[in-house]
Write a protein that holds these residues in place. Structure first.
Motif, PDB file in Angstrom:
ATOM      1  N   ASP A 177      -9.965   8.424   0.505  1.00 36.29           N
ATOM      2  CA  ASP A 177     -10.821   8.158   1.666  1.00 36.29           C
ATOM      3  C   ASP A 177     -10.136   7.121   2.552  1.00 36.29           C
ATOM      4  OD1 ASP A 177     -12.794   7.636   3.513  1.00 36.29           O
ATOM      5  OD2 ASP A 177     -14.423   7.636   2.028  1.00 36.29           O
ATOM      6  N   CYS A 178      -9.701   7.565   3.731  1.00 33.76           N
ATOM      7  CA  CYS A 178      -9.045   6.670   4.687  1.00 33.76           C
ATOM      8  C   CYS A 178     -10.011   6.176   5.758  1.00 33.76           C
ATOM      9  CB  CYS A 178      -7.864   7.382   5.346  1.00 33.76           C
ATOM     10  SG  CYS A 178      -6.489   7.672   4.222  1.00 33.76           S
ATOM     11  N   LEU A 182     -10.085  -0.159   3.255  1.00 35.21           N
ATOM     12  CA  LEU A 182      -8.787   0.094   2.640  1.00 35.21           C
ATOM     13  C   LEU A 182      -8.771   1.519   2.112  1.00 35.21           C
ATOM     14  CD1 LEU A 182      -8.149  -3.187   0.594  1.00 35.21           C
ATOM     15  CD2 LEU A 182      -6.946  -2.448   2.662  1.00 35.21           C
ATOM     16  N   PRO A 183      -7.632   2.224   2.215  1.00 37.90           N
ATOM     17  CA  PRO A 183      -7.587   3.583   1.665  1.00 37.90           C
ATOM     18  C   PRO A 183      -7.923   3.558   0.179  1.00 37.90           C
ATOM     19  CG  PRO A 183      -5.373   2.759   2.075  1.00 37.90           C
ATOM     20  CD  PRO A 183      -6.322   1.779   2.702  1.00 37.90           C
ATOM     21  N   TYR A 193      -2.286   7.423  -9.366  1.00 42.30           N
ATOM     22  CA  TYR A 193      -2.459   6.153  -8.655  1.00 42.30           C
ATOM     23  C   TYR A 193      -1.125   5.422  -8.486  1.00 42.30           C
ATOM     24  CZ  TYR A 193      -4.035   1.243  -8.097  1.00 42.30           C
ATOM     25  OH  TYR A 193      -4.231  -0.038  -7.666  1.00 42.30           O
ATOM     26  N   ASP A 194      -0.337   5.343  -9.545  1.00 41.95           N
ATOM     27  CA  ASP A 194       0.928   4.609  -9.472  1.00 41.95           C
ATOM     28  C   ASP A 194       1.893   5.247  -8.475  1.00 41.95           C
ATOM     29  OD1 ASP A 194       0.071   2.755 -11.298  1.00 41.95           O
ATOM     30  OD2 ASP A 194       1.067   3.686 -13.018  1.00 41.95           O
ATOM     31  N   HIS A 202      -1.304  -1.022  -0.956  1.00 45.22           N
ATOM     32  CA  HIS A 202      -2.642  -1.606  -0.934  1.00 45.22           C
ATOM     33  C   HIS A 202      -3.746  -0.588  -1.214  1.00 45.22           C
ATOM     34  CE1 HIS A 202      -1.534  -0.210   3.059  1.00 45.22           C
ATOM     35  NE2 HIS A 202      -2.809  -0.039   3.337  1.00 45.22           N
ATOM     36  N   ILE A 203      -3.381   0.615  -1.648  1.00 42.06           N
ATOM     37  CA  ILE A 203      -4.399   1.633  -1.933  1.00 42.06           C
ATOM     38  C   ILE A 203      -5.318   1.148  -3.055  1.00 42.06           C
ATOM     39  CG2 ILE A 203      -3.078   2.963  -3.645  1.00 42.06           C
ATOM     40  CD1 ILE A 203      -4.129   5.504  -2.117  1.00 42.06           C
ATOM     41  N   GLU A 204      -6.607   1.462  -2.939  1.00 44.26           N
ATOM     42  CA  GLU A 204      -7.621   0.947  -3.848  1.00 44.26           C
ATOM     43  C   GLU A 204      -8.153   2.028  -4.776  1.00 44.26           C
ATOM     44  OE1 GLU A 204      -9.398  -1.960  -4.288  1.00 44.26           O
ATOM     45  OE2 GLU A 204      -8.208  -3.179  -2.932  1.00 44.26           O
TER      46      GLU A 204
END
Length: 211
Positions: A177-178, A182-183, A193-194, A202-204
């Motif tokens: 979700d952008c 924060l994305p 995720y990695d 900074h992706i959450e």
């Protein structure tokens, strides 16, 4: 009776012709078969909702690429970075430009966007109108992972089935979700995720996905 044709670049003009005429096309991807419609054809878009038995309606996914997406969606910096990875098995949520119908957006001010593989990238590039999609499935229990199952599930309601064999991954795209401050990864999928942190450090992760 729906036609089943082998997947190749040569079938792209036929897919576009069927969609232009308001027909539904089932297309192989490595994750699951998709139901495609012309995003400007209300009958075709409605047909996907009917086939998936959505009540209430849910948003369809816009299949797009770096060149065509700005016509239909607003891209902030983080979203642009992700879109620059296309083709890539992720889906993103971003604001749209209000030039697609509520049948596509389900009345939301955001839209789902995806371009999971090179075939879809080439299809979108050659198509003169936007293509929207829903998975060829009824939830997790009834998913079309090959052309035969797609025909069994949807029969004559799908005019063309593009057979690329089995969907080998059998997992969804990773949804990001952008539209949040924060994305944020909203569900785990093929891209971890990695791996996404290498693209957007900074992706959450939302709380329900944290260990």
């Amino acid at each position: 009776m729906s036609q089943i044709q082998p997947k190749s670049i040569n079938i792209i003009p036929k897919i576009i012709d069927y969609l232009h005429r308001g027909k539904i096309v089932a297309l192989h991807t490595d994750m699951v078969y998709l139901l495609l419609a012309n995003g400007l054809d209300s009958h075709g878009c409605n047909k996907i909702h009917e086939l998936k038995r959505w009540n209430p309606r849910k948003p369809l996914t816009l299949l797009s690429n770096q060149q065509k997406l700005p016509e239909y969606a607003s891209l902030e910096k983080d979203a642009q970075i992700l879109v620059n990875q296309f083709p890539y098995p992720i889906s993103i949520i971003i604001p749209h430009r209000n030039n697609l119908s509520d049948i596509v957006t389900a009345g939301h001010n955001t839209i789902f966007v995806s371009c999971p593989d090179d075939f879809i990238h080439q299809l979108v590039t050659k198509c003169p109108f936007p293509i929207v999609a829903g998975t060829a499935s009824f939830g997790e229990d009834f998913r079309a992972n090959n052309a035969k199952v797609a025909q069994q599930l949807f029969g004559d309601d799908v005019s063309l089935i593009v057979d690329g064999g089995d969907s080998k991954e059998r997992i969804r795209t990773t949804l990001i979700d952008c539209h949040l401050p924060l994305p944020t990864i909203m569900n785990f999928g093929l891209i971890a995720y990695d791996e996404l942190r290498l693209i957007l450090p900074h992706i959450e992760l939302p709380s329900h996905l944290r260990k």
